[in-house]
Design an enzyme around this catalytic site. Structure first.
Site, PDB file in Angstrom:
ATOM      1  N   ALA A  71       0.863  -1.188   0.000  1.00 30.22           N
ATOM      2  CA  ALA A  71       0.000   0.000   0.000  1.00 30.22           C
ATOM      3  C   ALA A  71       0.896   1.233   0.000  1.00 30.22           C
ATOM      4  CB  ALA A  71      -0.905  -0.005   1.232  1.00 30.22           C
ATOM      5  N   LYS A  91      11.614   4.354  14.492  1.00 27.85           N
ATOM      6  CA  LYS A  91      12.199   4.575  15.831  1.00 27.85           C
ATOM      7  C   LYS A  91      11.464   5.646  16.626  1.00 27.85           C
ATOM      8  CE  LYS A  91      14.965   6.890  12.676  1.00 27.85           C
ATOM      9  NZ  LYS A  91      15.778   6.541  11.541  1.00 27.85           N
ATOM     10  N   VAL A 112      17.086   0.817  15.001  1.00 25.81           N
ATOM     11  CA  VAL A 112      18.373   1.280  15.543  1.00 25.81           C
ATOM     12  C   VAL A 112      19.509   0.675  14.734  1.00 25.81           C
ATOM     13  CG1 VAL A 112      19.852   1.436  17.580  1.00 25.81           C
ATOM     14  CG2 VAL A 112      17.376   1.290  17.871  1.00 25.81           C
ATOM     15  N   GLY A 149      20.251   0.720  11.574  1.00 28.83           N
ATOM     16  CA  GLY A 149      20.004   0.251  10.198  1.00 28.83           C
ATOM     17  C   GLY A 149      20.257  -1.244  10.045  1.00 28.83           C
ATOM     18  N   GLY A 187      22.956  13.380   0.142  1.00 27.64           N
ATOM     19  CA  GLY A 187      21.796  12.596   0.555  1.00 27.64           C
ATOM     20  C   GLY A 187      21.925  11.978   1.939  1.00 27.64           C
ATOM     21  N   GLU A 237      18.650  15.289   5.751  1.00 32.26           N
ATOM     22  CA  GLU A 237      17.339  15.726   5.277  1.00 32.26           C
ATOM     23  C   GLU A 237      17.383  17.235   5.023  1.00 32.26           C
ATOM     24  OE1 GLU A 237      14.601  13.729   5.132  1.00 32.26           O
ATOM     25  OE2 GLU A 237      15.523  11.966   6.020  1.00 32.26           O
ATOM     26  N   LYS A 280      16.688   6.369  19.346  1.00 35.69           N
ATOM     27  CA  LYS A 280      17.349   5.060  19.269  1.00 35.69           C
ATOM     28  C   LYS A 280      17.879   4.630  20.636  1.00 35.69           C
ATOM     29  CE  LYS A 280      18.504   5.915  14.446  1.00 35.69           C
ATOM     30  NZ  LYS A 280      19.486   6.551  13.552  1.00 35.69           N
ATOM     31  N   GLY A 294      19.845   3.446   4.956  1.00 40.22           N
ATOM     32  CA  GLY A 294      19.889   3.127   3.523  1.00 40.22           C
ATOM     33  C   GLY A 294      18.952   1.998   3.165  1.00 40.22           C
TER      34      GLY A 294
HETATM   35  N1  NAP Z   1      15.777   5.748   5.219  1.00 38.48           N
HETATM   36  C1  NAP Z   1      16.515   5.030   6.044  1.00 38.48           C
HETATM   37  O1  NAP Z   1      17.674   4.723   5.758  1.00 38.48           O
HETATM   38  C2  NAP Z   1      15.938   4.563   7.355  1.00 38.48           C
HETATM   39  C3  NAP Z   1      16.768   3.845   8.253  1.00 38.48           C
HETATM   40  C4  NAP Z   1      16.230   3.348   9.437  1.00 38.48           C
HETATM   41  C5  NAP Z   1      14.913   3.597   9.743  1.00 38.48           C
HETATM   42  N2  NAP Z   1      14.134   4.335   8.883  1.00 38.48           N
HETATM   43  C6  NAP Z   1      12.733   4.549   9.240  1.00 38.48           C
HETATM   44  O2  NAP Z   1      11.942   3.871   8.260  1.00 38.48           O
HETATM   45  C7  NAP Z   1      10.712   4.560   8.066  1.00 38.48           C
HETATM   46  C8  NAP Z   1      10.558   4.870   6.581  1.00 38.48           C
HETATM   47  O3  NAP Z   1      11.623   5.690   6.166  1.00 38.48           O
HETATM   48  P1  NAP Z   1      11.922   5.956   4.607  1.00 38.48           P
HETATM   49  O4  NAP Z   1      13.231   6.655   4.563  1.00 38.48           O
HETATM   50  O5  NAP Z   1      11.718   4.732   3.826  1.00 38.48           O
HETATM   51  O6  NAP Z   1      10.762   7.009   4.276  1.00 38.48           O
HETATM   52  P2  NAP Z   1      10.222   7.425   2.843  1.00 38.48           P
HETATM   53  O7  NAP Z   1      11.272   7.191   1.819  1.00 38.48           O
HETATM   54  O8  NAP Z   1       9.649   8.796   2.984  1.00 38.48           O
HETATM   55  O9  NAP Z   1       9.053   6.368   2.586  1.00 38.48           O
HETATM   56  C9  NAP Z   1       7.763   6.444   3.137  1.00 38.48           C
HETATM   57  C10 NAP Z   1       6.775   6.075   2.033  1.00 38.48           C
HETATM   58  O10 NAP Z   1       5.479   5.926   2.592  1.00 38.48           O
HETATM   59  C11 NAP Z   1       4.541   6.608   1.744  1.00 38.48           C
HETATM   60  N3  NAP Z   1       3.356   6.966   2.517  1.00 38.48           N
HETATM   61  C12 NAP Z   1       3.112   8.072   3.268  1.00 38.48           C
HETATM   62  N4  NAP Z   1       1.884   7.998   3.839  1.00 38.48           N
HETATM   63  C13 NAP Z   1       1.346   6.816   3.443  1.00 38.48           C
HETATM   64  C14 NAP Z   1       0.100   6.192   3.679  1.00 38.48           C
HETATM   65  N5  NAP Z   1      -0.851   6.735   4.444  1.00 38.48           N
HETATM   66  N6  NAP Z   1      -0.147   4.982   3.099  1.00 38.48           N
HETATM   67  C15 NAP Z   1       0.814   4.398   2.304  1.00 38.48           C
HETATM   68  N7  NAP Z   1       2.011   4.962   2.028  1.00 38.48           N
HETATM   69  C16 NAP Z   1       2.275   6.156   2.595  1.00 38.48           C
HETATM   70  C17 NAP Z   1       5.334   7.808   1.275  1.00 38.48           C
HETATM   71  O11 NAP Z   1       4.727   8.417   0.153  1.00 38.48           O
HETATM   72  P3  NAP Z   1       5.037  10.007  -0.105  1.00 38.48           P
HETATM   73  O12 NAP Z   1       6.495  10.095  -0.370  1.00 38.48           O
HETATM   74  O13 NAP Z   1       4.202  10.381  -1.259  1.00 38.48           O
HETATM   75  O14 NAP Z   1       4.651  10.715   1.177  1.00 38.48           O
HETATM   76  C18 NAP Z   1       6.680   7.164   0.963  1.00 38.48           C
HETATM   77  O15 NAP Z   1       6.684   6.580  -0.332  1.00 38.48           O
HETATM   78  C19 NAP Z   1      10.782   5.788   8.986  1.00 38.48           C
HETATM   79  O16 NAP Z   1      10.155   5.482  10.194  1.00 38.48           O
HETATM   80  C20 NAP Z   1      12.275   5.979   9.200  1.00 38.48           C
HETATM   81  O17 NAP Z   1      12.569   6.623  10.427  1.00 38.48           O
HETATM   82  C21 NAP Z   1      14.628   4.811   7.720  1.00 38.48           C
END
Ligand code: NAP
Length: 433
Positions: free
Chosen positions: A45, A107, A134, A136, A189, A192, A207, A304
């Site tokens: 989804a 987290k 925590v 990655g 990248g 943020e 974390k 990542g």
């Molecule tokens: N990135 C990392 O390396 C990393 C590492 C460890 C933990 N995390 C954690 O992992 C989680 C996701 O991070 P991410 O970096 O993958 O975020 P992201 O790239 O922003 O991905 C989130 C996705 O969910 C979609 N979305 C938003 N609302 C939604 C809904 N109601 N229903 C379905 N899809 C929806 C977003 O669409 P839109 O873009 O259109 O809003 C986006 O495609 C976060 O909690 C983050 O703290 C991330």
């Protein structure tokens, strides 16, 4: 051989969700060999399907409504990779109430509302796992939950935020100022557009709350943690730290003390001889001391698509073993007891060694006044450097390292020193490892 099929649904196909999908689609043979289970990515989804993704989603249900996925009786495990507080909280609790196991990387949510979610999971006899929250791809949660299960955890020292670590590394290695290093991190990248949570210490504190909860099998109050970020650190501080033989890192600290738990996040001067001082760029590391094992260190990529996807899939495999249990057979997914609470030791009672940096007007007697205030509170100086001024305004930096002193004594001393008319702005206080 087992023919049991485990149906997985992903909420949110962003960075992490894509990593999970790629692993489930390409590593199914490896997962089957290792777990004797067939994993099937049944549905995703995602609210925005217009983004181009390097994925072949033939045969997978592509939905826009998360609730449709959560209600699907054929889905066994829901992966939440949307992030944020809402609707993520509602989606996870609804999935748990529908007796589905849940895996999340969120987290912020686990640190602040984990207690409620673990309760719902327990009431419904399902699991809520969070390895990716925590470090990655580093298996630190499993390390604490399983590998170190025989140990009382005495201390944890973690470099848990890749963005801050990247910035500090550039400042150390290339002599950049904070703002320049932050811009570079954003271009590459690693940061943020709004980096507040990373450089302000909030992300590392989320974390640390999770690690502290695991270490004590309890839930901790995120709001009680002492948190400082890296924004006040300048190139000058980095150079002073180097001259004393230290590297500055944003450190998340857990210590089990006799009068409670010591949990803090702040920039810390780490001796160059310590392994943590050599953890550079966007990498993470966690140094854990258990009472039987002694010192251990976990090291690797903290974020990542691929590392985080790897962590999530390890949770999926873990939870799927519970699906093989017969109705009524006991299962145990909980390593954190939502009913158990632990107290934090008051920060004022904690003792540390300090790094102090002031800009003072270049005139006689300044040093003796500062050391006098410190001395009145029992704070003794171990090293000191004063630079000569070449600046028009005649202010010079003075840096002092102290022996151990209480946070309370240092707070009071700094309040007084900052009042002196020869002190420009406020002094900077950092802690030593
Ligand atoms: N990135 C990392 O390396 C990393 C590492 C460890 C933990 N995390 C954690 O992992 C989680 C996701 O991070 P991410 O970096 O993958 O975020 P992201 O790239 O922003 O991905 C989130 C996705 O969910 C979609 N979305 C938003 N609302 C939604 C809904 N109601 N229903 C379905 N899809 C929806 C977003 O669409 P839109 O873009 O259109 O809003 C986006 O495609 C976060 O909690 C983050 O703290 C991330």
């Amino acid at each position: 051989m087992n023919d049991h099929e485990v149906n997985v649904g992903i909420l949110g196909l962003g960075t992490v969700g894509t990593g999970v999908a790629k692993i489930l689609l390409t590593q199914s043979g490896l997962l089957k060999t290792r777990s004797d289970l067939n994993f099937k990515l049944k549905a995703i989804a995602e609210i925005n399907w217009n983004v181009k993704r390097d994925l072949n989603l033939d045969g997978i249900q592509c939905l826009t409504d998360a609730k449709q996925l959560i209600a699907d009786p054929e889905i066994d495990i829901v992966v939440e990779t949307i992030g944020g507080y809402e609707p993520a909280f509602s989606f996870i609790s609804e999935a748990l109430c529908n007796r589905k196991h849940v895996v999340t990387a969120n987290k912020a949510l686990i640190a602040t509302r984990g207690r409620e979610l673990f309760k719902i999971a327990k009431e419904n006899g399902v699991g809520l796992l969070f390895e990716a929250s925590v470090g990655g791809g580093i298996p630190i949660i499993k390390g604490l939950r399983e590998g170190l299960v025989a140990n009382k955890i005495e201390s944890i020292y973690g470099i848990l935020n890749g963005t801050s670590n990247y910035i500090l590394t550039r400042m150390h290695q290339d002599g950049l100022e904070f703002e320049e290093a932050l811009k570079e991190a954003q271009v590459k990248g690693f940061a943020e557009a709004d980096p507040t949570l990373d450089v302000g210490g909030g992300d590392a504190a989320h974390k640390l709350t999770i690690l502290g909860s695991l270490a004590t099998s309890s839930t901790l109050d995120f709001d009680s943690l002492y948190v400082e970020g890296i924004t006040p650190i300048t190139k000058l501080d980095i150079n002073f730290a180097k001259s004393f033989g230290f590297t500055i890192k944003l450190l998340a600290i857990f210590r089990a003390l006799e009068n409670g738990l010591d949990l803090r996040v702040h920039p810390t001067l780490i001796p160059n001889t310590h392994l943590l001082a050599a953890v550079n760029n966007e990498l993470n590391a966690i140094f854990v001391k258990g009472d039987f094992v002694g010192n251990t260190m976990f090291y690797g990529p903290g974020a990542g698509e691929r590392p985080t996807g790897s962590a999530i899939v390890s949770d999926i495999v873990d939870l799927s073993k519970g699906l093989l249990l017969k109705e009524g057979e006991p299962s145990s997914y909980l390593s954190i007891d939502p009913e158990r609470r632990m107290e934090l030791a008051p920060i004022n009672a904690i003792k540390n060694r300090f790094y102090l940096r002031f800009f003072t007007y270049d005139k006689p007697g300044v040093l003796s006044k500062i050391s006098g205030i410190l001395g009145e509170r029992g704070i003794s100086i171990s090293s000191m450097v004063q630079l000569e001024t070449h600046e028009k305004d005649n202010y010079v930096p003075i840096v002092l390292l102290t022996h151990k002193a209480s946070e309370e004594a240092m707070e009071e001393a700094l309040r007084e020193i900052d009042q002196f008319d020869f002190v420009k702005d406020k002094g900077l206080r950092l802690r030593l490892f």
